[in-house]
Motif scaffolding. Structure first.
Motif, mmCIF file in Angstrom:
data_model
loop_
_atom_site.group_PDB
_atom_site.id
_atom_site.type_symbol
_atom_site.label_atom_id
_atom_site.label_comp_id
_atom_site.label_asym_id
_atom_site.label_seq_id
_atom_site.Cartn_x
_atom_site.Cartn_y
_atom_site.Cartn_z
ATOM 1 N N VAL A 19 0.846 -1.197 0.000
ATOM 2 C CA VAL A 19 0.000 0.000 0.000
ATOM 3 C C VAL A 19 0.882 1.248 0.000
ATOM 4 O O VAL A 19 0.695 2.167 -0.799
ATOM 5 N N ASN A 20 1.897 1.247 0.880
ATOM 6 C CA ASN A 20 2.767 2.433 0.964
ATOM 7 C C ASN A 20 3.465 2.710 -0.355
ATOM 8 O O ASN A 20 3.554 3.859 -0.790
ATOM 9 N N GLY A 25 4.334 6.008 -4.666
ATOM 10 C CA GLY A 25 4.676 6.061 -6.096
ATOM 11 C C GLY A 25 3.681 6.894 -6.874
ATOM 12 O O GLY A 25 4.043 7.720 -7.715
ATOM 13 N N MET A 26 2.394 6.706 -6.558
ATOM 14 C CA MET A 26 1.371 7.387 -7.361
ATOM 15 C C MET A 26 1.343 8.893 -7.085
ATOM 16 O O MET A 26 1.051 9.695 -7.959
ATOM 17 N N LYS A 27 1.672 9.266 -5.847
ATOM 18 C CA LYS A 27 1.647 10.712 -5.531
ATOM 19 C C LYS A 27 2.705 11.455 -6.345
ATOM 20 O O LYS A 27 2.615 12.640 -6.596
ATOM 21 N N ALA A 35 -3.333 10.106 -3.301
ATOM 22 C CA ALA A 35 -3.614 8.690 -3.554
ATOM 23 C C ALA A 35 -3.796 8.032 -2.204
ATOM 24 O O ALA A 35 -2.921 8.147 -1.347
ATOM 25 N N SER A 36 -4.982 7.411 -1.989
ATOM 26 C CA SER A 36 -5.113 6.688 -0.724
ATOM 27 C C SER A 36 -5.636 5.290 -1.047
ATOM 28 O O SER A 36 -6.622 5.122 -1.769
ATOM 29 N N VAL A 37 -4.903 4.304 -0.552
ATOM 30 C CA VAL A 37 -5.181 2.909 -0.915
ATOM 31 C C VAL A 37 -5.585 2.151 0.343
ATOM 32 O O VAL A 37 -4.981 2.342 1.404
ATOM 33 N N THR A 38 -6.632 1.345 0.240
ATOM 34 C CA THR A 38 -7.088 0.556 1.391
ATOM 35 C C THR A 38 -6.847 -0.921 1.112
ATOM 36 O O THR A 38 -7.383 -1.465 0.147
ATOM 37 N N PHE A 46 -8.033 8.052 -5.963
ATOM 38 C CA PHE A 46 -7.043 9.009 -6.483
ATOM 39 C C PHE A 46 -7.735 10.336 -6.778
ATOM 40 O O PHE A 46 -8.800 10.380 -7.395
ATOM 41 N N VAL A 47 -7.114 11.431 -6.308
ATOM 42 C CA VAL A 47 -7.597 12.772 -6.652
ATOM 43 C C VAL A 47 -6.643 13.286 -7.718
ATOM 44 O O VAL A 47 -5.420 13.293 -7.505
#
Lengths: 73, 74
Positions: A19-20, A25-27, A35-38, A46-47
């Motif tokens: 997740v981290n 990476g995506m930010k 980017a917030s992943v659960t 993703f915004v």
């Protein structure tokens, strides 16, 4: 507005460090604000700025990192 | 250039991470990667390829994990 939200189903994550690395990476990808992943739901929120990047390209970036990604919407 | 097995350190911590590296390398099988082995406990990746090390490093760095080149496998 130039801020839109997108949900992507991400496959292949099994621990917090996956997740981290996805979030971190995506930010760094141009046009992605957040980017917030659960892990439990396997979803990434993703915004992003639609003028700079498209949903398909965001999914592609996740797949480039070695995970499965399908746009939910 | 003859193909050689190159050894890398990749900071993988779980199956998910090694799975990601596996998928990344699978995609490279079309252009230059012959085969690869992943040693998760020791955080090692061995790639048999004719590609230059820089290309292999760039490929592994797609995982956004820390990657170090160790050297050609003896």
């Amino acid at each position: 507005s130039d801020r839109k939200e997108l949900d992507i189903a991400i496959g292949g994550m099994t621990c917090a460090s996956c997740v981290n690395s996805i979030e971190g990476g995506m930010k760094k990808v141009e046009g992605i604000y957040n980017a917030s992943v659960t892990l439990t739901t396997g979803r990434g929120r993703f915004v992003f700025n639609p003028k700079l990047i498209t949903p398909e390209k965001i999914a592609e970036e996740v797949e480039d990192m070695g995970f499965d990604a399908s746009v939910i919407g | 250039m003859a193909s050689q097995t190159q050894e890398f350190f990749v900071d993988m911590t779980c199956e998910g991470c090694s799975g990601a590296v596996t998928r990344i390398l699978e995609k490279q099988k079309a252009n230059g990667v012959n085969s690869f082995q992943i040693d998760l406990p020791n955080k090692k990746v061995f790639i048999d390829s004719s590609l230059p090390v820089e290309d292999l490093l760039a490929t592994l760095q797609k995982s956004k994990k820390e990657v170090k080149y160790i050297g050609p496998k003896a």
